[in-house]
Design an enzyme around this catalytic site. Structure first.
Site, short mmCIF file in Angstrom:
data_model
loop_
_atom_site.label_atom_id
_atom_site.label_comp_id
_atom_site.label_asym_id
_atom_site.label_seq_id
_atom_site.Cartn_x
_atom_site.Cartn_y
_atom_site.Cartn_z
N THR A 54 116.24 -103.90 10.12
CA THR A 54 117.36 -103.86 9.19
C THR A 54 116.92 -104.22 7.77
O THR A 54 117.37 -103.61 6.79
CB THR A 54 118.47 -104.83 9.65
OG1 THR A 54 118.99 -104.38 10.91
CG2 THR A 54 119.60 -104.89 8.64
N THR A 81 70.86 -96.32 33.67
CA THR A 81 72.11 -96.77 34.28
C THR A 81 72.02 -98.28 34.45
O THR A 81 70.97 -98.80 34.85
CB THR A 81 72.34 -96.11 35.66
OG1 THR A 81 71.23 -96.42 36.52
CG2 THR A 81 72.47 -94.60 35.52
N SER A 110 70.18 -108.03 5.46
CA SER A 110 70.03 -109.47 5.59
C SER A 110 69.81 -110.12 4.24
O SER A 110 69.15 -109.55 3.36
CB SER A 110 68.86 -109.80 6.51
OG SER A 110 68.63 -111.19 6.55
N SER A 111 70.34 -111.33 4.10
CA SER A 111 70.11 -112.12 2.89
C SER A 111 68.86 -112.97 2.99
O SER A 111 68.45 -113.61 2.03
CB SER A 111 71.32 -113.02 2.62
OG SER A 111 71.50 -113.93 3.71
#
Length: 467
Positions: free
Chosen positions: A99, A185, A316-317
């Site tokens: 509403t 598998t 990566s840092s």
């Protein structure tokens, strides 16, 4: 800040004079400081389209003046085109079965229509949000119909995206048709397979998703407009019911039809569960493919390294030179999100009571968001990942040659027990299956060469069978 005074059932409130929304929207904003997510604008656009159709039909039936109907229609067109987004301020999660969202649209259209008629915002004697914009309507028939329209609109680009992804995977299937590798598998070496065959399975899964999404649109085409509060059609002119559904179908550009049982369509939300379930199926397939891409590209030297993904950014840092599989990772996160949303949609649909489901805003939020993020995920997976994947045939052959997968082809010729002995000998001595089989003298060398041809093992039949 200049203010205007508006009234509702609960009393008076000051509303900023420059805004198009009114007192109902203001109260909803205060009542639902929940998620920070706004109502999806595609849903707002669908509601506005319905309001335009309703205004025009009501004018044709003599319930609205042509001037008021025209102003409402112009305002609705503006919203559908993307204007006034900042005026739809309500949280996506809200009580009231939608509403508040319906009233937000009613008020914005009414005040914009007032402005177009050279009146002052808030002067609802010219255009009233309920008496005019919401005439012959209820949130309960407008909101679920708008959600169906919005979902169909979003299904189309998702289906098209799946078609592009399927095509990209099929291109890789052809490109990698000659690359033989180890099939696995349960994360263990199994039997030989062509890399192209692996990609054919990915393409087949997406093809099924594409077909499901194409077909499910049909389930969303039943509209409840004219059903008003609970589907009985109270306070709606009979001619309006037929005319407004026809007009909305025309404007929405989709095959919308009036539901034969509007009571059913208003109270039951199972169709959205059905759509969400198919979105979940797509998410599952996308997640599986993304997981496989991460695994097949792992390493690049200490992992499988059988394919190489396009490099999109530094990974990566702290670790120089590292590049991560960020696109599959992002797709996986979208998949998790969509699967979680599916559970929320199912719970919300199941929790409706009697003639109305009050949790439609939650359903709308999750369904439309899932459609949006899946479309984006399919696009980046196609453009930023699949199209740029390259095979590493030397690595594939290296792993194949040092594995024992070819021993399976011996079983039909020498029996399972003796084949198992060959495998164990190869494992313990570090030899190839061929070398172990020769050492044990299980078959002549020529027969072994015919049986242990890895390419023959990727086709139906018994490898090396004598005709």
């Amino acid at each position: 800040m200049e203010m205007r005074i508006e009234k509702d059932l609960l009393g008076e409130r000051e509303v900023p004079a420059e805004v198009y929304y009114g007192i109902h929207t203001l109260r909803a904003q205060e009542n639902f400081p929940l998620s920070g997510y706004r109502v999806p604008h595609v849903l707002i656009q669908a509601i506005a389209l319905i309001k335009k159709a309703a205004a025009e039909v009501n004018a044709e039936l003599g319930y609205l003046s042509p001037e008021v109907a025209r102003a409402i229609a112009v305002a609705a067109d503006e919203v559908v085109s993307g204007k006034w987004r900042d005026q739809f301020i309500i949280d996506a999660l809200q009580g009231g079965a939608g509403t508040s969202t319906n009233m937000n649209v009613n008020e914005v259209l009414a005040n914009r229509a007032i402005e177009l008629l050279h009146g002052k915002r808030g002067d609802y004697t010219l255009v009233h949000p309920l008496n005019h914009v919401n005439m012959h309507q209820s949130t309960n028939d407008v909101y679920p119909t708008a959600l169906r329209i919005a979902a169909i609109w979003l299904l189309k680009p998702l289906s098209e995206g799946c078609a592009a992804l399927q095509e990209a995977l099929q291109d890789k299937e052809a490109e990698f048709a000659g690359v033989i590798k180890v099939g696995r598998t349960e994360m263990q070496d199994a039997v030989p397979i062509m890399l192209g065959q692996e990609f054919s399975a990915y393409a087949g899964a997406i093809a099924r998703d594409r077909w499901r999404l194409y077909k499910v649109e049909e389930r969303l085409r039943q509209a409840a407009l004219g059903g008003t509060a609970i589907g009985t059609g109270l306070n709606a002119d009979k001619k309006y019911i037929f005319m407004v559904n026809d007009r909305v179908r025309q404007y929405a550009g989709i095959g919308l039809a009036r539901a034969e049982n509007m009571i059913d369509v208003i109270q039951n939300a199972d169709v959205f569960v059905e759509v969400s379930g198919l979105l979940k199926a797509l998410a599952v397939n996308l997640g599986k493919i993304a997981h496989d891409f991460r695994l097949l590209s792992s390493g690049p030297r200490a992992g499988l390294g059988e394919i190489k993904l396009p490099e999109r950014q530094a990974g990566s840092s702290i670790m120089p030179g590292k590049v991560n599989p960020i696109i599959p990772e992002a797709v996986n996160q979208v998949a998790f999100h969509v699967m979680a949303s599916d559970m929320a949609i199912a719970m919300a649909a199941q929790s409706g009571q009697l003639e109305l489901n009050p949790f439609m805003p939650l359903i709308a939020h999750h369904l439309l968001e899932s459609l949006t993020v899946l479309t984006n995920a399919v696009k980046i997976l196609t453009e930023f990942c699949v199209r740029g994947i390259t095979a590493q045939p030397e690595r594939c052959r290296e792993l194949l040659d040092t594995s024992q997968v070819s021993v399976t082809a011996l079983a039909p010729h020498i029996g399972y027990d003796l084949a198992m002995k060959v495998a164990r000998t190869a494992m313990e001595t570090g030899r190839t299956v061929r070398e172990a089989a020769l050492q044990l003298g299980v078959l002549p060398e020529e027969r072994l060469d015919a049986i242990l041809d890895p390419r023959a093992m990727t086709r139906p039949g018994i490898a090396g069978a004598q005709k």
